[in-house]
Design a protein around this motif. Structure first.
Motif, short mmCIF file in Angstrom:
data_model
loop_
_atom_site.label_atom_id
_atom_site.label_comp_id
_atom_site.label_asym_id
_atom_site.label_seq_id
_atom_site.Cartn_x
_atom_site.Cartn_y
_atom_site.Cartn_z
N ASP A 73 29.32 2.54 34.87
CA ASP A 73 30.30 3.34 34.12
C ASP A 73 29.74 3.84 32.80
OD1 ASP A 73 32.99 4.40 33.73
OD2 ASP A 73 33.11 2.90 32.12
N PHE A 76 27.24 6.65 33.36
CA PHE A 76 27.97 7.83 33.82
C PHE A 76 28.67 8.53 32.66
CE2 PHE A 76 31.92 9.79 35.28
CZ PHE A 76 31.42 10.72 36.18
N ARG A 77 29.38 7.77 31.83
CA ARG A 77 30.10 8.36 30.69
C ARG A 77 29.14 8.97 29.67
NH1 ARG A 77 35.58 7.05 29.86
NH2 ARG A 77 36.41 5.77 31.53
N ARG A 110 33.99 7.35 42.08
CA ARG A 110 34.55 7.50 40.74
C ARG A 110 35.97 6.97 40.64
NH1 ARG A 110 30.35 6.93 39.02
NH2 ARG A 110 28.77 8.37 39.67
N GLU A 113 39.91 6.76 35.80
CA GLU A 113 39.55 6.90 34.39
C GLU A 113 38.32 7.78 34.22
OE1 GLU A 113 39.84 3.69 35.75
OE2 GLU A 113 41.91 3.40 35.09
N GLN A 114 37.35 7.59 35.10
CA GLN A 114 36.14 8.42 35.03
C GLN A 114 36.47 9.87 35.34
OE1 GLN A 114 33.64 6.35 37.83
NE2 GLN A 114 32.57 5.23 36.19
N TYR A 117 38.13 11.40 32.38
CA TYR A 117 37.16 11.64 31.31
C TYR A 117 36.36 12.92 31.58
CZ TYR A 117 33.43 10.80 27.95
OH TYR A 117 32.53 10.92 26.92
#
Length: 130
Positions: A73, A76-77, A110, A113-114, A117
């Motif tokens: 995560d 990714f973010r 995913r 939340e992802q 985002y």
């Protein structure tokens, strides 16, 4: 580019200069090279530094986009954040970055939340384009 990548890039460049120098042989004593070979290496280095730059290059965002495939995560973010900043600051790449981010939403791994985002960062790019 990380600190180690820069160091290895310099080492690889030196290795390539030495490889391209004809007649490179080490002397048996103290592993030294002759003056002629050193001059040839310097000449090759000088010639390469004055050559025309490559006609094509890979934009940075394409290497960052590869990080969107990672399941971690935080990585990714970070990739989404960096891509959004590049897209917001460089209008030339904005539409392609938006496409990449939207395609990353199709990945079934995913979380909600992802996905949220990514949508927020896409909106950030779109707002900055105007």
């Amino acid at each position: 580019m990380s600190k180690f990548a820069k160091q290895f890039a310099i080492i690889e460049r030196l290795k390539s200069l030495v490889r391209r120098t004809p007649g490179f042989r080490r002397k048996a004593e103290h592993n030294q090279i002759s003056e002629d070979v050193a001059r040839k290496i310097q000449k090759n280095s000088y010639e390469q530094s004055h050559r025309k730059e490559k006609d094509s290059f890979t934009p940075t965002y394409k290497t960052i986009a590869e990080q969107l495939q990672v399941e971690d995560d935080q990585i990714f973010r970070a990739a989404v954040f960096n891509l959004a900043n590049i897209g917001a600051n460089n209008k030339k790449y904005a539409s392609e970055i938006i496409n990449i981010l939207e395609k990353s939403l199709e990945n079934e791994v995913r979380t909600n939340e992802q996905a949220q985002y990514v949508k927020e960062r896409v909106e950030f790019i779109k707002k900055s384009k105007h």
